[in-house]
Design an enzyme around this catalytic site. Structure first.
Site, short mmCIF file in Angstrom:
data_model
loop_
_atom_site.label_atom_id
_atom_site.label_comp_id
_atom_site.label_asym_id
_atom_site.label_seq_id
_atom_site.Cartn_x
_atom_site.Cartn_y
_atom_site.Cartn_z
N LEU A 1 -67.44 54.69 -8.36
CA LEU A 1 -67.81 53.47 -9.07
C LEU A 1 -69.32 53.50 -9.30
CD1 LEU A 1 -65.87 50.63 -7.15
CD2 LEU A 1 -65.31 51.59 -9.39
N ASP A 2 -69.76 52.93 -10.41
CA ASP A 2 -71.20 52.80 -10.64
C ASP A 2 -71.82 51.95 -9.53
OD1 ASP A 2 -70.94 54.19 -13.00
OD2 ASP A 2 -70.86 52.41 -14.25
N LYS A 3 -73.08 52.18 -9.27
CA LYS A 3 -73.79 51.43 -8.24
C LYS A 3 -73.68 49.92 -8.45
CE LYS A 3 -78.45 50.80 -6.33
NZ LYS A 3 -79.87 51.23 -6.41
N ARG B 1 -68.14 49.58 -20.08
CA ARG B 1 -69.41 48.98 -20.52
C ARG B 1 -69.73 49.36 -21.97
NH1 ARG B 1 -73.13 50.99 -15.62
NH2 ARG B 1 -74.75 49.81 -16.74
#
Length: 328
Positions: A148-150, A252
């Site tokens: 997962l992205d930060k 996104r």
């Protein structure tokens, strides 16, 4: 200090033998696990230069390890600060308690908080996996099934053995592992906009940060995201997003391409809207991995695991209620 004492502190060549728990693992991931505190750039450099050998032969970063392979690792000076940075009390308590969504003998699902990277790296001393290895040292084979992205919170799946990890990653590759996200987007997402299909490619960035873009015709990698409207509040929409493909920053980039950027997105969002919410004390990106659906590799049953959003999701809805009156 004598010469012998000085040499004792110098890094030395290591010879590591692959055990059953590492069979099938990529060489780069194996070294990241073995060389605590080593930055990724160092790992890839020593592999690229041929300083890492498997059974006395050069190997690539994506080489899959076999049982009893003998890996030669050159002398590497590691950052002890990175390797030994202790996990803070609040994160330790979170990972041992509230963050655990599901656990059995073979796998673990955590609710990752926003702002925590999954791996340590440039500017990040301790990521999720490093923290878990400190607070759960008994889980020697623990590995991330996906990332997962930060700035993204929510469900992240980990396997406790190489066999289980491989089985879960096979589900991911065959698209039988379902990942469902929730996101607040800016604007009124139309109910009939149920999917975005547009190829994604890396965008040039003078600063070197990772940025993606919708690719030109004939370029990039195919990407498909399914969307479903859940709720509308003032000038914002809560959507469910299912990334059918797994491209970097896919949800996104596709949301922005559709004209509805994610609230709080620092790379692809609406800067003015983001700043307005930041001034009210809400500064995170509102993308949350809400639900995972997959097959238990050992038991065979279908598992559905959910992660509840943190309190900032309620806080931001309160701020949204007054958005139209303040920004007409």
């Amino acid at each position: 200090m004598s010469k012998t004492q000085m040499e004792a502190g110098l890094p030395k060549v290591q010879h590591l033998q692959v055990t059953a728990n590492s069979v099938g693992q990529r060489l780069d991931n194996f070294l990241l696990n073995q060389l605590k505190g080593a930055p990724k750039t160092l790992i890839y450099r020593i592999i690229r230069k041929g300083e890492v050998r498997i059974n006395k032969k050069r190997a690539k970063a994506d080489t899959r390890l076999q049982l009893d392979d003998l890996i030669r690792v050159p002398p590497v000076r590691l950052s002890q600060k990175a390797a030994e940075t202790p996990v803070g009390k609040s994160l330790r308590e979170l990972l041992l308690g509230e963050a655990v969504c599901f656990e059995n003998a073979d796998l673990l699902v955590l609710n990752k908080p926003a702002g925590l990277a999954v791996h340590g790296g440039s500017g990040v001393r301790v990521g999720l996996i490093e923290a878990l290895r400190q607070v759960r040292p008994e889980l020697e084979g623990l590995e991330l099934v996906h990332r997962l992205d930060k700035d993204t919170s929510g469900c992240i799946l980990l396997g406790k053995s190489r066999q289980v990890l491989n089985a879960l990653q096979q589900q991911l590759q065959s698209k039988t592992l379902g990942k469902f996200y929730q996101a607040w987007v800016v604007g009124h997402w139309p109910a009939d906009l149920r999917e975005v299909s547009a190829p994604i490619d890396r965008a040039s960035s003078p600063s070197g940060e990772r940025l993606m873009r919708i690719a030109e015709a004939g370029e990039g990698k195919k990407a498909l995201t399914r969307f479903r409207v859940l709720k509308k509040v003032a000038g914002f929409t809560l959507v469910e997003a299912e990334p059918v493909t797994g491209r970097t920053h896919q949800i996104r980039v596709h949301a922005r391409h559709a004209g509805f950027p994610l609230l709080g997105d620092p790379k692809y969002g609406d800067a003015a809207v983001n700043q307005a919410f930041q001034r009210q004390g809400v500064g995170r990106m509102f993308l949350h991995a809400r639900r995972l659906v997959f097959t238990d590799p050992k038991g065979g049953e279908t598992l559905t695991v959910e992660a509840r959003p943190d309190p900032s999701w309620k806080q931001v809805q309160t701020l949204m209620q007054n958005w139209n009156s303040k920004h007409e």
